[in-house]
Design a protein around this motif. Structure first.
Motif, mmCIF file in Angstrom:
data_model
loop_
_atom_site.group_PDB
_atom_site.id
_atom_site.type_symbol
_atom_site.label_atom_id
_atom_site.label_comp_id
_atom_site.label_asym_id
_atom_site.label_seq_id
_atom_site.Cartn_x
_atom_site.Cartn_y
_atom_site.Cartn_z
ATOM 1 N N LEU A 165 2.042 1.249 7.047
ATOM 2 C CA LEU A 165 1.325 2.180 6.180
ATOM 3 C C LEU A 165 0.490 1.470 5.104
ATOM 4 N N PRO A 166 1.035 0.512 4.358
ATOM 5 C CA PRO A 166 0.163 -0.205 3.403
ATOM 6 C C PRO A 166 -0.943 -1.006 4.095
ATOM 7 N N LEU A 167 -0.667 -1.549 5.258
ATOM 8 C CA LEU A 167 -1.715 -2.270 5.983
ATOM 9 C C LEU A 167 -2.835 -1.334 6.421
ATOM 10 N N SER A 168 -2.490 -0.109 6.736
ATOM 11 C CA SER A 168 -3.530 0.849 7.108
ATOM 12 C C SER A 168 -4.395 1.219 5.911
ATOM 13 N N ASN B 161 -12.619 7.647 2.489
ATOM 14 C CA ASN B 161 -12.324 9.065 2.730
ATOM 15 C C ASN B 161 -11.023 9.268 3.500
ATOM 16 N N GLU B 162 -10.466 8.222 4.108
ATOM 17 C CA GLU B 162 -9.197 8.343 4.834
ATOM 18 C C GLU B 162 -7.992 8.008 3.958
ATOM 19 N N ILE C 221 -2.108 7.783 1.674
ATOM 20 C CA ILE C 221 -1.291 7.782 0.458
ATOM 21 C C ILE C 221 -0.311 8.949 0.483
ATOM 22 N N ARG C 222 -0.746 10.092 0.966
ATOM 23 C CA ARG C 222 0.144 11.249 1.080
ATOM 24 C C ARG C 222 1.278 10.946 2.070
ATOM 25 N N ALA C 223 0.955 10.292 3.171
ATOM 26 C CA ALA C 223 1.989 9.928 4.144
ATOM 27 C C ALA C 223 2.984 8.949 3.533
#
Length: 59
Positions: free
Chosen positions: A31-34, A41-42, A47-49
């Motif tokens: 998740l942090p890598l993404s 805009n993504e 961050i919500r996930a």
């Protein structure tokens, strides 16, 4: 498949714990890598996930 997992859990429970820990770390690191490679805009969705993931594990 489940019979193999149950045999593995009885024979070497530390292997099952290690597999679950590796899966947890994969999700935690992905998740942090993404966030790093995402467009602006993504980012709110990622961050919500992350926030939902932390709320789930803090229970």
């Amino acid at each position: 498949m489940w019979s193999v997992m149950s045999e593995l859990a009885m024979a070497a429970p530390w292997v099952v714990v290690a597999l679950v820990a590796v899966l947890f770390l994969i999700v935690l690191v992905s998740l942090p890598l993404s966030l790093w490679g995402s467009a602006a805009n993504e980012r709110p969705e990622i961050i919500r996930a992350l926030a939902e993931f932390w709320r789930f594990w803090r229970r």
